[in-house]
Design a protein around this motif. Structure first.
Motif, mmCIF file in Angstrom:
data_model
loop_
_atom_site.group_PDB
_atom_site.id
_atom_site.type_symbol
_atom_site.label_atom_id
_atom_site.label_comp_id
_atom_site.label_asym_id
_atom_site.label_seq_id
_atom_site.Cartn_x
_atom_site.Cartn_y
_atom_site.Cartn_z
ATOM 1 N N LYS A 1 0.843 -1.193 0.000
ATOM 2 C CA LYS A 1 0.000 0.000 0.000
ATOM 3 C C LYS A 1 0.882 1.248 0.000
ATOM 4 O O LYS A 1 2.098 1.160 -0.093
ATOM 5 C CB LYS A 1 -0.909 -0.017 1.220
ATOM 6 C CG LYS A 1 -1.886 -1.183 1.186
ATOM 7 C CD LYS A 1 -2.849 -1.120 2.315
ATOM 8 C CE LYS A 1 -3.840 -2.266 2.196
ATOM 9 N NZ LYS A 1 -4.894 -2.172 3.191
ATOM 10 N N THR A 2 0.268 2.418 0.127
ATOM 11 C CA THR A 2 1.023 3.669 0.181
ATOM 12 C C THR A 2 1.689 3.796 1.544
ATOM 13 O O THR A 2 1.064 3.562 2.578
ATOM 14 C CB THR A 2 0.089 4.866 -0.065
ATOM 15 O OG1 THR A 2 -0.468 4.743 -1.379
ATOM 16 C CG2 THR A 2 0.848 6.182 0.032
ATOM 17 N N CYS A 3 2.958 4.160 1.542
ATOM 18 C CA CYS A 3 3.722 4.378 2.769
ATOM 19 C C CYS A 3 3.748 5.882 3.048
ATOM 20 O O CYS A 3 4.014 6.679 2.157
ATOM 21 C CB CYS A 3 5.143 3.850 2.608
ATOM 22 S SG CYS A 3 6.185 4.128 4.050
ATOM 23 N N ARG B 1 9.846 17.734 1.532
ATOM 24 C CA ARG B 1 8.657 17.867 2.387
ATOM 25 C C ARG B 1 8.841 17.158 3.722
ATOM 26 O O ARG B 1 9.598 16.209 3.841
ATOM 27 C CB ARG B 1 7.437 17.302 1.674
ATOM 28 C CG ARG B 1 7.091 18.115 0.462
ATOM 29 C CD ARG B 1 5.820 17.654 -0.142
ATOM 30 N NE ARG B 1 5.503 18.542 -1.262
ATOM 31 C CZ ARG B 1 4.506 18.360 -2.062
ATOM 32 N NH1 ARG B 1 3.703 17.334 -1.892
ATOM 33 N NH2 ARG B 1 4.294 19.195 -3.049
ATOM 34 N N ARG B 2 8.106 17.608 4.724
ATOM 35 C CA ARG B 2 8.163 17.005 6.061
ATOM 36 C C ARG B 2 7.458 15.649 6.084
ATOM 37 O O ARG B 2 7.809 14.777 6.849
ATOM 38 C CB ARG B 2 7.534 17.932 7.107
ATOM 39 C CG ARG B 2 8.234 19.252 7.291
ATOM 40 C CD ARG B 2 9.719 19.195 7.620
ATOM 41 N NE ARG B 2 10.046 18.274 8.696
ATOM 42 C CZ ARG B 2 11.187 17.604 8.756
ATOM 43 N NH1 ARG B 2 12.105 17.737 7.842
ATOM 44 N NH2 ARG B 2 11.419 16.796 9.750
ATOM 45 N N THR B 3 6.418 15.492 5.275
ATOM 46 C CA THR B 3 5.705 14.221 5.182
ATOM 47 C C THR B 3 5.921 13.649 3.788
ATOM 48 O O THR B 3 5.703 14.340 2.794
ATOM 49 C CB THR B 3 4.194 14.408 5.451
ATOM 50 O OG1 THR B 3 4.036 14.975 6.756
ATOM 51 C CG2 THR B 3 3.460 13.088 5.388
ATOM 52 N N ILE B 4 6.337 12.409 3.741
ATOM 53 C CA ILE B 4 6.661 11.747 2.472
ATOM 54 C C ILE B 4 5.665 10.612 2.257
ATOM 55 O O ILE B 4 5.373 9.862 3.183
ATOM 56 C CB ILE B 4 8.090 11.180 2.521
ATOM 57 C CG1 ILE B 4 9.064 12.314 2.793
ATOM 58 C CG2 ILE B 4 8.445 10.443 1.245
ATOM 59 C CD1 ILE B 4 10.316 11.841 3.442
ATOM 60 N N ARG B 5 5.174 10.501 1.039
ATOM 61 C CA ARG B 5 4.264 9.409 0.676
ATOM 62 C C ARG B 5 4.763 8.787 -0.614
ATOM 63 O O ARG B 5 5.113 9.503 -1.543
ATOM 64 C CB ARG B 5 2.844 9.939 0.467
ATOM 65 C CG ARG B 5 2.158 10.359 1.713
ATOM 66 C CD ARG B 5 0.723 10.828 1.425
ATOM 67 N NE ARG B 5 0.091 11.245 2.660
ATOM 68 C CZ ARG B 5 0.226 12.435 3.215
ATOM 69 N NH1 ARG B 5 0.963 13.356 2.624
ATOM 70 N NH2 ARG B 5 -0.372 12.724 4.332
ATOM 71 N N PHE B 6 4.763 7.453 -0.633
ATOM 72 C CA PHE B 6 5.123 6.755 -1.866
ATOM 73 C C PHE B 6 4.423 5.407 -1.924
ATOM 74 O O PHE B 6 4.123 4.798 -0.898
ATOM 75 C CB PHE B 6 6.647 6.599 -2.003
ATOM 76 C CG PHE B 6 7.303 5.850 -0.877
ATOM 77 C CD1 PHE B 6 7.573 4.494 -0.983
ATOM 78 C CD2 PHE B 6 7.668 6.501 0.288
ATOM 79 C CE1 PHE B 6 8.179 3.804 0.042
ATOM 80 C CE2 PHE B 6 8.296 5.825 1.319
ATOM 81 C CZ PHE B 6 8.546 4.475 1.200
ATOM 82 N N LYS B 7 4.123 4.988 -3.143
ATOM 83 C CA LYS B 7 3.476 3.691 -3.345
ATOM 84 C C LYS B 7 4.507 2.590 -3.183
ATOM 85 O O LYS B 7 5.670 2.752 -3.559
ATOM 86 C CB LYS B 7 2.845 3.625 -4.738
ATOM 87 C CG LYS B 7 1.682 4.566 -4.894
ATOM 88 C CD LYS B 7 1.065 4.435 -6.260
ATOM 89 C CE LYS B 7 -0.096 5.411 -6.371
ATOM 90 N NZ LYS B 7 -0.732 5.370 -7.675
ATOM 91 N N THR B 8 4.057 1.479 -2.629
ATOM 92 C CA THR B 8 4.937 0.327 -2.459
ATOM 93 C C THR B 8 4.317 -0.881 -3.146
ATOM 94 O O THR B 8 3.137 -0.884 -3.491
ATOM 95 C CB THR B 8 5.149 -0.008 -0.970
ATOM 96 O OG1 THR B 8 3.928 -0.510 -0.415
ATOM 97 C CG2 THR B 8 5.629 1.202 -0.183
#
Length: 86
Positions: A16-18, A42-49
């Motif tokens: 899912k997205t991390c 950015r302070r918050t990082i989102r990436f698909k796994t």
């Protein structure tokens, strides 16, 4: 003294997205193997796994490639004593 982590290694169990907080001031890099997936300040990082994928998060200004591995040598203890006390 810099107490921030040198890197983070994340393994995706569900694919899912991390979402995580960037532990460094400035830019960080997300890698899967040698492939760079994302670079972000950015302070918050989102990436698909992907399920079972392993991801490396590192500080852009101090990437792991800057550090040289040092071999460790195993040597037997030369003194008698109790572990942690002598």
């Amino acid at each position: 003294e810099d107490r921030s982590p040198r890197f983070a290694r994340i393994q995706s169990l569900q694919g899912k997205t991390c979402t995580l907080s960037n532990p460094w001031p400035g830019e960080c890099i997300v890698r899967e193997g040698r492939k760079e997936l994302q670079r972000s300040p950015r302070r918050t990082i989102r990436f698909k796994t992907r399920r079972g994928g392993v991801y490396l998060i590192e500080q852009a200004s101090r990437p792991l490639s800057q550090y040289a591995p040092v071999p460790l040598r195993d040597q037997p203890n030369q003194k008698a004593g109790l572990p942690g006390r002598d």
